[in-house]
Each structure stands twice: as structure tokens, then as C-alpha cells.
Design a protein around this motif. Sequence first.
Motif, PDB file in Angstrom:
ATOM      1  N   LEU A   1       0.836  -1.198   0.000  1.00 47.18           N
ATOM      2  CA  LEU A   1       0.000   0.000   0.000  1.00 47.18           C
ATOM      3  C   LEU A   1       0.874   1.253   0.000  1.00 47.18           C
ATOM      4  O   LEU A   1       0.617   2.204  -0.745  1.00 47.18           O
ATOM      5  N   ALA A   2       1.918   1.252   0.821  1.00 50.77           N
ATOM      6  CA  ALA A   2       2.797   2.418   0.920  1.00 50.77           C
ATOM      7  C   ALA A   2       3.471   2.716  -0.418  1.00 50.77           C
ATOM      8  O   ALA A   2       3.549   3.868  -0.842  1.00 50.77           O
ATOM      9  N   LYS A   3       3.958   1.696  -1.096  1.00 50.45           N
ATOM     10  CA  LYS A   3       4.626   1.893  -2.382  1.00 50.45           C
ATOM     11  C   LYS A   3       3.654   2.348  -3.466  1.00 50.45           C
ATOM     12  O   LYS A   3       4.048   3.016  -4.414  1.00 50.45           O
ATOM     13  N   SER A   4       2.371   2.005  -3.322  1.00 41.69           N
ATOM     14  CA  SER A   4       1.386   2.365  -4.343  1.00 41.69           C
ATOM     15  C   SER A   4       1.097   3.866  -4.374  1.00 41.69           C
ATOM     16  O   SER A   4       0.545   4.362  -5.350  1.00 41.69           O
TER      17      SER A   4
ATOM     18  N   ARG B   1       5.005   7.460  -7.419  1.00 42.32           N
ATOM     19  CA  ARG B   1       5.371   7.125  -8.792  1.00 42.32           C
ATOM     20  C   ARG B   1       6.868   6.870  -8.858  1.00 42.32           C
ATOM     21  O   ARG B   1       7.607   7.188  -7.933  1.00 42.32           O
ATOM     22  N   GLY B   2       7.307   6.335  -9.933  1.00 39.98           N
ATOM     23  CA  GLY B   2       8.741   6.076 -10.095  1.00 39.98           C
ATOM     24  C   GLY B   2       9.109   4.737  -9.486  1.00 39.98           C
ATOM     25  O   GLY B   2       8.400   3.753  -9.654  1.00 39.98           O
ATOM     26  N   ASN B   3      10.206   4.725  -8.780  1.00 36.94           N
ATOM     27  CA  ASN B   3      10.716   3.487  -8.208  1.00 36.94           C
ATOM     28  C   ASN B   3      10.893   3.632  -6.690  1.00 36.94           C
ATOM     29  O   ASN B   3      12.014   3.767  -6.205  1.00 36.94           O
ATOM     30  N   PRO B   4       9.786   3.592  -5.921  1.00 36.54           N
ATOM     31  CA  PRO B   4       9.925   3.693  -4.475  1.00 36.54           C
ATOM     32  C   PRO B   4      10.558   2.423  -3.909  1.00 36.54           C
ATOM     33  O   PRO B   4      10.332   1.324  -4.404  1.00 36.54           O
ATOM     34  N   THR B   5      11.393   2.598  -2.896  1.00 36.01           N
ATOM     35  CA  THR B   5      12.035   1.448  -2.261  1.00 36.01           C
ATOM     36  C   THR B   5      11.725   1.453  -0.766  1.00 36.01           C
ATOM     37  O   THR B   5      11.481   2.506  -0.170  1.00 36.01           O
ATOM     38  N   ILE B   6      11.750   0.281  -0.193  1.00 39.46           N
ATOM     39  CA  ILE B   6      11.584   0.133   1.247  1.00 39.46           C
ATOM     40  C   ILE B   6      12.980   0.237   1.855  1.00 39.46           C
ATOM     41  O   ILE B   6      13.845  -0.579   1.574  1.00 39.46           O
ATOM     42  N   PHE B   7      13.221   1.267   2.684  1.00 39.97           N
ATOM     43  CA  PHE B   7      14.559   1.453   3.232  1.00 39.97           C
ATOM     44  C   PHE B   7      14.723   0.882   4.636  1.00 39.97           C
ATOM     45  O   PHE B   7      15.828   0.830   5.172  1.00 39.97           O
ATOM     46  N   TYR B   8      13.627   0.435   5.253  1.00 37.37           N
ATOM     47  CA  TYR B   8      13.679  -0.167   6.583  1.00 37.37           C
ATOM     48  C   TYR B   8      12.527  -1.154   6.679  1.00 37.37           C
ATOM     49  O   TYR B   8      11.443  -0.868   6.166  1.00 37.37           O
TER      50      TYR B   8
END
Length: 98
Positions: free
Chosen positions: A36-39, A42-49
Motif C-alpha cells: 500500500l505504501a509503495k502504491s 510514482r517512479g521506483n519507491p524502495t523500502i529502506f527499513y
Amino acid sequence: MGKLSGVCAVLLLQMWSVSAVAECRDRDAKAAGDALAKSYFRGNPTIFYPAKVFKRHWPSLHKEVASYVQIGNYKYSIFSLVDLECKARFIKRTRQND
């Protein structure tokens, strides 16, 4: 003795009905929160933690999950509420290091 056995039967049925409800596992709740958070970006979101389950709400058994997303130089904390069927619902967003 009849009233006591009736009360015992009611208590046993209540305990059985609560345990019969399938709860979303923490791992699945975290994955739903991250998705849900990445949605929202736009672009290329990454999970950093890695995501965290902060609270487990009683009696609904919904879980409050925090996901940490980075897009470019910006880092965000996205909080969601995940229900028993592992469906995430947005609560709030914060931007870190402001």
C-alpha cells in the motif's frame, strides 16, 4: 447444576468463536502495508527499513503497520491499518528528517 453447565457451554462457544477467526499474520500484514505504501508513489519507491507492526487492536484484531518508503532523497513513514483479510487501509503519512 443445569445453570452451571449452560454457562460453561456458553463460555466454551465464545472461546471457540474467537479462535475460529483467522487473523492476518504479522508477515502478511507487513507485506500488505508495504504494498500500500509503495502504491502512493510514482517512479521506483524502495523500502529502506523493514515494516513494523506497532499495535494489535482488540477486539477487531486489526494491526497498525508502519512502512518506510524512500523515493529519491525523501523518506516517508506510511501508517496503515490491516484487517483480518490482510487488506491495508491508509491512516497517515509523515516525512522524515524535516
